[in-house]
Design a protein around this motif. Structure first.
Motif, mmCIF file in Angstrom:
data_model
loop_
_atom_site.group_PDB
_atom_site.id
_atom_site.type_symbol
_atom_site.label_atom_id
_atom_site.label_comp_id
_atom_site.label_asym_id
_atom_site.label_seq_id
_atom_site.Cartn_x
_atom_site.Cartn_y
_atom_site.Cartn_z
ATOM 1 N N ALA A 238 -3.883 -9.849 12.555
ATOM 2 C CA ALA A 238 -4.944 -10.242 11.632
ATOM 3 C C ALA A 238 -5.777 -9.059 11.157
ATOM 4 N N SER A 239 -5.902 -8.034 12.008
ATOM 5 C CA SER A 239 -6.809 -6.934 11.679
ATOM 6 C C SER A 239 -6.107 -5.618 11.368
ATOM 7 N N ALA A 240 -4.782 -5.594 11.382
ATOM 8 C CA ALA A 240 -4.058 -4.328 11.241
ATOM 9 C C ALA A 240 -4.415 -3.600 9.947
ATOM 10 N N LEU A 241 -4.437 -4.319 8.827
ATOM 11 C CA LEU A 241 -4.741 -3.670 7.554
ATOM 12 C C LEU A 241 -6.139 -3.076 7.547
ATOM 13 N N ASP A 242 -7.107 -3.828 8.032
ATOM 14 C CA ASP A 242 -8.484 -3.330 8.061
ATOM 15 C C ASP A 242 -8.620 -2.149 9.015
ATOM 16 N N THR A 243 -7.970 -2.246 10.168
ATOM 17 C CA THR A 243 -8.093 -1.183 11.168
ATOM 18 C C THR A 243 -7.452 0.108 10.681
ATOM 19 N N VAL A 244 -6.248 0.033 10.156
ATOM 20 C CA VAL A 244 -5.581 1.256 9.689
ATOM 21 C C VAL A 244 -6.318 1.856 8.505
ATOM 22 N N THR A 245 -6.870 1.021 7.632
ATOM 23 C CA THR A 245 -7.633 1.537 6.501
ATOM 24 C C THR A 245 -8.883 2.263 6.980
#
Length: 240
Positions: A118-125
């Motif tokens: 759920a948070s991968a995109l936000d975390t990597v960004t």
């Protein structure tokens, strides 16, 4: 926009372009660093900061990746053996991610975050925009890896992976190529196209390695043999 990685017979065959220095053996002591097998796939070993802090005088480990298991200030007062820090690796969960991003060290910092689908995109960004390098396990779910690589492929910080086998190394290589070409990353992870990897032109292989900085692994010698078996490099026995 995807980056074209042309497949074809290279004008100058270069079996080292894709896998040279790719594998970073995890070592738990100075003796393991000295005893590790080496070959053309061998990158700098990954050594815990606590091991480096306690090195006896007169030992030179050369180029290493420092795994931060202690406060980096403890290393700054270290006066034992010597080494050159290529990168620093740091594990961080959701509560310590901001602190990890703010950490200042003298070489590039790779953050192995607490990834979720759920948070991968936000975390990597968040990591990439802070000019830090993301790290993740090759055993993570395909969707999560795809989200991370979709961002990293078009950034300038690269990424590092942690693998448990030569097969996972091949999967990460194939997934990186897919991310750069705009292909299906999940499909590449599920079934790496080894023939496509062996046909990468040298400039395409260099583009892959500008993104994939290295892969941590416990058994680099076995992974090396897997890469030989896959045809990515001619037989080059690792040397003890």
């Amino acid at each position: 926009m995807s980056i074209p990685l042309t497949l074809g017979v290279p004008q100058r065959p270069d079996p080292q372009a894709l896998i040279a220095g790719l594998l970073m053996q995890r070592c738990h002591s100075a003796d393991e660093v000295s005893a590790r097998a080496t070959g053309l796939t061998s990158g700098p070993p990954v050594v815990a900061a606590s091991v480096l802090r306690d090195l006896p005088s007169g030992i030179d480990l050369g180029r290493v990746v420092v795994e931060l298991d202690i406060d980096p200030d403890e290393l700054r007062t270290h006066h034992g053996g010597t080494y050159e820090s290529v990168r620093y690796h740091l594990d961080a969960d959701s509560d310590t991610l901001a602190e990890a991003i703010a950490l200042r060290v003298p070489s590039p910092l790779v953050i192995f975050a607490e990834w979720t689908d759920a948070s991968a995109l936000d975390t990597v960004t968040t990591i990439v925009e802070a000019h830090r390098t993301p790290g993740f396990a090759a055993s993570a779910p395909a969707r999560r890896i795809a989200d991370i690589l979709a961002v990293v492929a078009h950034a300038d910080v690269g990424f590092t992976a942690r693998a448990e086998s030569g097969q996972q190394v091949l999967e990460i290589l194939a997934a990186t190529v897919a991310a750069l070409r705009g292909d299906d990353i999940g499909a590449a992870l599920a079934a790496p196209d080894l023939s496509a990897l062996t046909r990468l032109r040298p400039e395409a292989a260099e583009a892959v390695r500008s993104v994939l900085l290295g892969i941590e692994i416990d058994d680099a010698a076995t992974a090396h043999r897997d890469l030989v078996d896959a045809g990515l490099v001619s037989a080059d026995p690792v040397k003890p």
